[in-house]
Each structure stands twice: as structure tokens, then as C-alpha cells.
Write a protein that holds these residues in place. Structure first.
Motif: not given
Length: 469
Positions: A424-445
Motif C-alpha cells: 500500500w505504501a509503495g503505491a505513492f508517487r514522489d516519495k511522501p514523508r511517512f510516519y508510522l502510527v498505531h503500533g508497538e515500538p518493536e513492531t514499528q522498528q
């Protein structure tokens, strides 16, 4: 310059909240994206009790991705503290909120009543609930419902569009076009992205244009098992339970998961693979939601509707002859006289209250009981303790030895897995800024690293972090 502040669901899975502030020609404008309840333990209770302060009266609009309580459960508290503006959501979300927020207020009132009895006896200050039914009624009156793909003007010159997230009924990806520094910046919030393998829901929409993307990361460290394997494991657990003579307990996530489990039980029944003679849906809220899914069936996946339509119409003779809907407390209590051969689907999904904990008292200490966990269990919840292998747990003031066999079946998840998130993230063009939310810290890393390997840079924000758009 417009800004976004992370006020919740950072370093945790629940408590979703993000504040967008825009500078207009005459004044600043504030839009709150999500207003979620924190779930899991004492720290969550403290976070929920914290007042909104002046924010409640300063907001110009609220936007919701969907109706789960970790995204919308504090709305009546916001209204109670002074917010009187519009709450924008999809039609499905508006209908779910009526069921879920009323249920939350009812449970809260009962919990506070029980706690205050003890406090009175011990000369402690009495508690008040976060909100009451009157606050829920005002909240529902402020809801403005919209269809997918419909541009909605917001105060301050922003525009909102909802896209189908494929997670639960009415769930949406939120797309916001926000004026910032003489330009228009596009913020996309994934909400909770659905699992394409799940029945009943359509696949999440892919978007291509964004400047900033907030993406959930609940299952960012793993992929779910294929559905076929999951169903086979589920069938084997049920077969084992029948052979051992015990009951099967399934903590019910009332929205989405319960309807999916009923669907699969029906398939097993009609295939001659369901040996149990009784299935109880012991959750008034889950029953109401199942009926709502039936009314809103045009929004669901057409290929999966046949079984659900029969379930929601109440024709259990064709759908699942052994299914019993237990709405009243008396009917629920009667189930505890059944010592084996029953499948009991009861709320709440993370075992934080509801009827499931009463069934624990009668079943958890029996070695022939099977406890089947079919959804994410947040840190600090009773469900998480059981998944992590606790030998003893405290239930309704009583310590119980966990002798039941606990099965975690993750393939039923209504969330996207790691590969689906990356896709899903890879469908965006021109490299937007991504921020990961809704996850536990180890999972997000883990997800952050996996995204980097796919050429996508992502950041993990902290509570209170503020970014310019």
C-alpha cells in the motif's frame, strides 16, 4: 505554515488522535483527526481521564476514519467538555457509533457504580464516568455522514475525502488537502487498513498522491497466515475441543470479527466439520452489529454476502441451526450451566470486561476448555496476559489458574500484514514523508526497516511531536 501534532497512537496501538492547525487570513483553524480511547491497564485509564482543556472549544471540525473505540471512543468526552462542531465520518461509521458509544457509556456507568460502592465504604472520593448517554446523544447529533469519494469542504480552506479502507463497515482512509504556506499539502491517514483475505469487506483502496502519510503499523512485523491454513487450524481446535468434552471460548470483537467468525462456522457446519451442538453469540452489541451489517449489505463484498444475509435476517435454520443469540443477562448466565460441547462467542475482544470474563470464571480453570484468540490483544489487557502465557489471572476480583489451552489464530485479523502495508505504501508517487502510527515500538522498528529495504523512508513519531506540512 500548517502543522500536525501527534497526540495519540504513538508507541501504542490505541488512543488515536492527531491535531492539524492551519493559519487562515483571519484566524487559525484546528481540525482533530480521530478521538480514540486508550485501552489496556491503569496508564490507559489515566490517559483517558485527562481533560481536553481549551482544545474542546477551539476545534473547528473533527474527522474520523472509522468507528472502533480506539479511534472514536473519547468523542462523547470531547463533546461533554465543550466541543459543539461537526464530526465528519462515513455513513457506516455513523451507524456503528450509535451502537458502540451507547454500549461504552452503559458499561462505564456500571463500572463506576461498582467502584463507587467500594469507595463509599472506604471514605474515598467518588468517581464520575468519562461520559454518559446524554453526551453520546449529543455526539451523534453532531455527526455528519458522507459517502466514499465525496469532496467535503472543511473550515480554513481544507478539503476532506474518504476512501474505502476495507477494515470494517464504514472504515475509511482519510485524505485531507490542507492549505500551508501558500500551497496545498495532501495528508493521507491510512486509518486501519483491511486484510484482503478477510471475508465480507472490499480490498483497501490504493492512493497515489500525498505529501505526508500517517500509516498504521499494528502488524508491521509479520504477515498473516494464509486464510486456508487459518481455517484448517480453527477447524482442528474445534475438533480437539469436541474430543476433550470442553467448551470453546472466543472473545468477541463485536464489529467485523464476530461476523467473520460466524461466517466461517457456518461454512464448517455445512461442510459437516462442526461437531459442536451449540454456538452462542453472547454479546448484545455483536448481535446489533450483525443486524447492521445486514442492513448495510450493499457496502460489503457481494461474493461473501449469502451466508451473512441469512445470519442477519435471523434465519438460523438455514444459516447455522445451532446458533443461539443471547441478548439478556439471564440467557447469558444460563450458558454457564453447560459444561462442554458449546462454542461461546462473547464480548469483549481484549477481555477487558463484558460477558467473556464471566465465562472465564466457569471455564478457564478446566483443562478441557479451549480459549481461541482471534484478534490483536493490546499491552496491559487481560487478553494479552493470556496470550503471553500467564499461569494465573485476576478476573472479577478472583484469582484463577489458567488451565485452559490458549490458541492464538492470527490469520483472522482484519488488519493488513507487513507485505500488504508495504504494498500500500509503495503505491505513492514522489516519495511522501511517512510516519508510522498505531503500533508497538518493536513492531514499528521492524516495519521501518522493511520499508527502507523497499526504498521507503519512514519515521516513528513520539507523543507530542509536531511537524510542519
Amino acid at each position: 505554515m500548517s502543522t500536525l501534532t501527534f497526540q495519540g497512537a504513538v508507541g501504542e496501538v490505541t488512543g488515536s488522535r492527531y491535531l492539524i492547525e492551519m493559519e487562515g487570513t483571519d484566524r487559525s483553524y484546528r481540525v482533530l483527526l480521530e478521538c480514540g480511547l486508550h485501552q489496556g491497564g491503569k496508564s490507559a485509564d489515566e490517559a483517558n481521564a485527562k481533560p481536553f482543556g481549551s482544545l474542546a472549544r477551539q476545534l473547528d471540525a473533527v474527522v474520523l476514519s472509522h468507528g472502533h473505540l480506539d479511534h472514536a471512543g473519547l468523542l462523547p468526552k470531547l463533546v461533554r467538555e465543550g466541543y459543539s462542531g461537526p464530526i465528519h465520518c462515513t455513513r457506516g461509521t455513523r451507524d456503528l457509533l450509535e451502537i458502540m458509544l451507547e454500549d461504552a457509556a452503559f458499561i462505564m456507568a456500571k463500572d463506576v457504580e461498582w467502584e463507587n460502592k467500594w469507595r463509599k465504604r472506604n471514605d474515598k472520593p467518588l468517581l464520575e464516568p468519562l461520559y454518559e448517554l446524554a453526551d453520546v446523544e449529543r455526539t451523534l447529533q453532531q455527526c455528519k455522514s458522507h459517502g466514499y469519494g465525496q469532496p467535503i469542504p472543511l473550515p480554513g480552506g481544507a478539503t476532506l475525502i474518504f476512501r474505502d479502507a476495507g477494515h470494517i463497515l464504514g472504515s475509511a482512509i482519510v485524505e485531507l488537502a490542507v492549505p500551508s504556506g501558500g500551497q496545498t499539502k495532501r495528508i493521507v491517514f491510512s486509518g486501519d487498513l483491511g486484510n484482503p483475505s478477510s471475508v465480507l469487506m472490499k480490498e483497501p483502496e490504493k492512493l497515489f498522491e500525498a505529501d505526508v502519510v500517517l500509516m498504521e503499523s499494528t502488524y508491521g512485523d509479520r504477515d498473516h497466515r494464509p486464510l486456508e491454513e487459518t481455517l484448517e487450524e480453527f477447524a482442528q481446535v474445534l475438533e480437539e475441543a469436541h474430543a476433550s468434552g470442553g467448551n470453546v471460548l472466543i472473545p468477541a470483537f463485536a464489529v467485523g470479527r464476530t461476523q467473520e467468525i460466524l461466517y466461517h462456522l457456518s461454512v464448517l457446519y455445512h461442510a459437516g466439520r462442526l461437531r459442536q451442538q451449540m454456538v452462542f453469540l453472547d454479546s448484545p452489541m455483536a448481535i446489533k452489529v450483525t443486524e447492521l451489517y445486514h442492513r448495510a449489505r450493499k457496502s460489503l463484498d457481494a461474493e461473501d454476502l449469502k451466508v451473512l444475509n441469512i445470519a442477519a435476517s435471523g434465519d438460523t435454520g438455514r444459516y447455522l441451526p445451532i446458533l443461539r443469540m443471547t441478548r439478556t443477562v439471564e440467557e447469558s448466565m444460563a450458558i454457564n450451566r453447560i459444561h462442554g460441547g458449546a462454542i461461546i462467542i462473547a464480548g469483549a475482544g481484549m477481555c477487558t470486561g463484558g460477558r467473556i470474563v464471566h465465562h472465564f470464571r466457569y471455564n478457564l480453570e478446566k483443562p478441557n476448555t479451549r480459549l481461541v484468540i482471534v484478534g490483536f490483544q493490546a499491552a496491559g489487557t487481560l487478553g494479552r496476559q493470556l496470550v503471553d502465557g500467564a499461569e494465573k489471572v485476576r478476573v472479577l476480583g478472583q484469582e484463577l489458574a489458567v488451565k485452559a489451552k490458549v490458541h492464538t489464530i492470527g490469520g483472522f485479523s482484519a488488519h493488513a500484514g507487513q507485505s500488504q502495508l508495504i504494498g500500500w505504501a509503495g503505491a505513492f508517487r514522489d516519495k511522501p514523508r511517512f510516519y508510522l502510527v498505531h503500533g508497538e515500538p518493536e513492531t514499528q522498528q521492524v516495519l521501518k526497516h522493511a520499508l527502507e529495504e523497499s526504498g521507503i523512508e519512514a519515521q516513528v513519531p513520539g507523543y507530542g511531536d509536531r511537524i510542519q506540512l
